[in-house]
Design a protein around this motif. Structure first.
Motif, mmCIF file in Angstrom:
data_model
loop_
_atom_site.group_PDB
_atom_site.id
_atom_site.type_symbol
_atom_site.label_atom_id
_atom_site.label_comp_id
_atom_site.label_asym_id
_atom_site.label_seq_id
_atom_site.Cartn_x
_atom_site.Cartn_y
_atom_site.Cartn_z
ATOM 1 N N ARG A 1 0.829 -1.199 0.000
ATOM 2 C CA ARG A 1 0.000 0.000 0.000
ATOM 3 C C ARG A 1 0.870 1.258 0.000
ATOM 4 O O ARG A 1 0.587 2.227 -0.729
ATOM 5 N N LEU A 2 1.919 1.263 0.792
ATOM 6 C CA LEU A 2 2.822 2.413 0.838
ATOM 7 C C LEU A 2 3.525 2.602 -0.504
ATOM 8 O O LEU A 2 3.717 3.736 -0.962
ATOM 9 N N ALA A 3 3.923 1.488 -1.132
ATOM 10 C CA ALA A 3 4.580 1.576 -2.435
ATOM 11 C C ALA A 3 3.638 2.162 -3.477
ATOM 12 O O ALA A 3 4.044 2.980 -4.321
ATOM 13 N N PHE A 4 2.369 1.754 -3.433
ATOM 14 C CA PHE A 4 1.384 2.281 -4.384
ATOM 15 C C PHE A 4 1.137 3.763 -4.144
ATOM 16 O O PHE A 4 1.072 4.559 -5.091
ATOM 17 N N ASP A 5 0.982 4.151 -2.886
ATOM 18 C CA ASP A 5 0.697 5.549 -2.572
ATOM 19 C C ASP A 5 1.849 6.465 -2.960
ATOM 20 O O ASP A 5 1.627 7.607 -3.375
ATOM 21 N N SER A 6 3.085 5.999 -2.830
ATOM 22 C CA SER A 6 4.241 6.848 -3.139
ATOM 23 C C SER A 6 4.490 6.965 -4.640
ATOM 24 O O SER A 6 4.972 7.992 -5.121
ATOM 25 N N ASP A 7 4.146 5.911 -5.412
ATOM 26 C CA ASP A 7 4.377 5.940 -6.860
ATOM 27 C C ASP A 7 3.352 5.032 -7.541
ATOM 28 O O ASP A 7 3.664 3.902 -7.933
ATOM 29 N N PRO A 8 2.106 5.497 -7.711
ATOM 30 C CA PRO A 8 1.067 4.655 -8.300
ATOM 31 C C PRO A 8 1.434 4.138 -9.692
ATOM 32 O O PRO A 8 1.205 2.966 -10.000
ATOM 33 N N GLN A 9 2.000 4.983 -10.531
ATOM 34 C CA GLN A 9 2.319 4.573 -11.891
ATOM 35 C C GLN A 9 3.406 3.504 -11.903
ATOM 36 O O GLN A 9 3.306 2.507 -12.620
#
Length: 338
Positions: A189-197
């Motif tokens: 979740r943190l990885a997605f929030d920091s760089d969704p693309q």
């Protein structure tokens, strides 16, 4: 307007039962949608949003429309401009949520908190695939075919039984993830929030594989017969579970066929029937009524009781919970094709 990127379904940790139910619904939307139950913070909405991607392709995404909790009936079904009808000779229709969801997914969060009239209207349209608006003798209708996904927290109120029954499948997210799984969930979740693309690009291959598997299953679905043996297994278990009506039988049969297509099989096996049993029965199962003790006037004497026992006095009642089926049985005569 640029749509925000959605968390890939393939990257979701755990929730295997719900992911399977969503995939089956993507394979055969006629199953009737999914009701997701669980407490807050269980990623119900994240999982539901992943369904739209499975219904489409990498080039074309179907709509994913959310029904706001405070929506009015006009917001849901749309409105007719009667002044335009009088001045121009035809009704001017302003589309609502149902029109925007046509061909995609309609997501209703906290569906148990919607007013009953709104839920009745929503589920009726979901079943018919057509939305009709009528006002002062003027009517308009349009296609409204969508996959209905509802989420709810049972602690905040229940749905009426007849409304529960209109959802094809029901899945409960009531198992707490283990500490290691929780850590993995938080990291992703943190990885997605920091760089969704970047995160979506990392999971693009796995997501594409999942999408292609659903597309391949959808393509072979019609070649899989809704055979008499599968129907016999399902109707016997529905009867054993005390299910009212026949919607469970039909939904269960469709879900079992979708599961067979998901596996790449050419026919429905017993494992397909068993795999989707809880999805179809969870919100429809009734406990078997308790047997009343015999009255003194009708109680049998020990001799007659022993005689009955010797002749097979077992009532033959099946358990209310679905169980793994036994060996393949002969199809009853009424279930065989003429």
């Amino acid at each position: 307007m640029i749509e925000p990127m959605q968390f890939p379904l393939a990257a979701v940790v755990g929730a295997e039962a719900l992911k399977l139910a969503l995939c089956l619904t993507a394979i055969d939307p006629k199953i009737g949608g999914v009701l997701i139950e669980g407490p807050r913070g269980m990623a119900k909405s994240t999982l539901a949003r992943g369904l739209a991607d499975l219904l489409g392709s990498a080039e074309q995404q179907p709509p994913f429309v959310t029904l706001p909790l405070g929506a009015t009936e006009e917001r849901l079904v749309g409105t007719l401009d009667l002044d335009a009808a009088l001045g121009q000779g035809k009704a001017q229709f302003s589309p609502g949520v149902l029109a925007h969801a046509d061909g995609g997914v309609l997501y209703v969060d906290e569906v148990n908190l919607l007013p009953d009239p709104l839920v009745d209207l929503l589920l009726d349209v979901a079943a018919s695939g057509t939305n009709r608006i009528e006002r002062d003798g003027i009517s308009h209708r349009h296609s409204a075919r969508f996959v209905l996904i509802g989420t709810m927290n049972p602690e905040e109120g229940e749905l009426r039984p007849q409304l529960l029954d209109r959802f094809g499948l029901n899945v409960s997210l009531d198992e707490l993830p283990e500490p290691q799984a929780r850590q993995q969930i938080i990291r992703r979740r943190l990885a997605f929030d920091s760089d969704p693309q970047g995160f979506c690009a990392e999971w693009a291959g796995a997501q594409q594989d999942l999408r292609e598997r659903c597309q391949a299953a959808r393509a072979r679905l019609e070649q899989i017969a809704l055979d008499d043996q599968a129907l016999a297994w399902i109707t016997e278990r529905c009867f054993a579970a005390g299910v009212d009506g026949l919607r469970a039988d039909l939904v269960w049969l469709r879900a079992a066929r979708a599961h067979a297509a998901w596996r790449g099989s050419e026919h429905i096996d017993e494992e397909d029937v068993t795999a989707v049993a809880e999805f179809a029965l969870r919100h429809r199962r009734r406990e078997a009524p308790a047997q009343q003790p015999p009255s003194p006037a009708t109680a049998q004497s020990p001799a007659s009781s022993n005689a009955s026992a010797g002749q097979g006095g077992d009532s033959g009642a099946l358990p209310a919970q679905p169980v793994a089926a036994g060996p393949r049985r002969e199809v009853p005569n009424w279930a065989k094709k003429p």
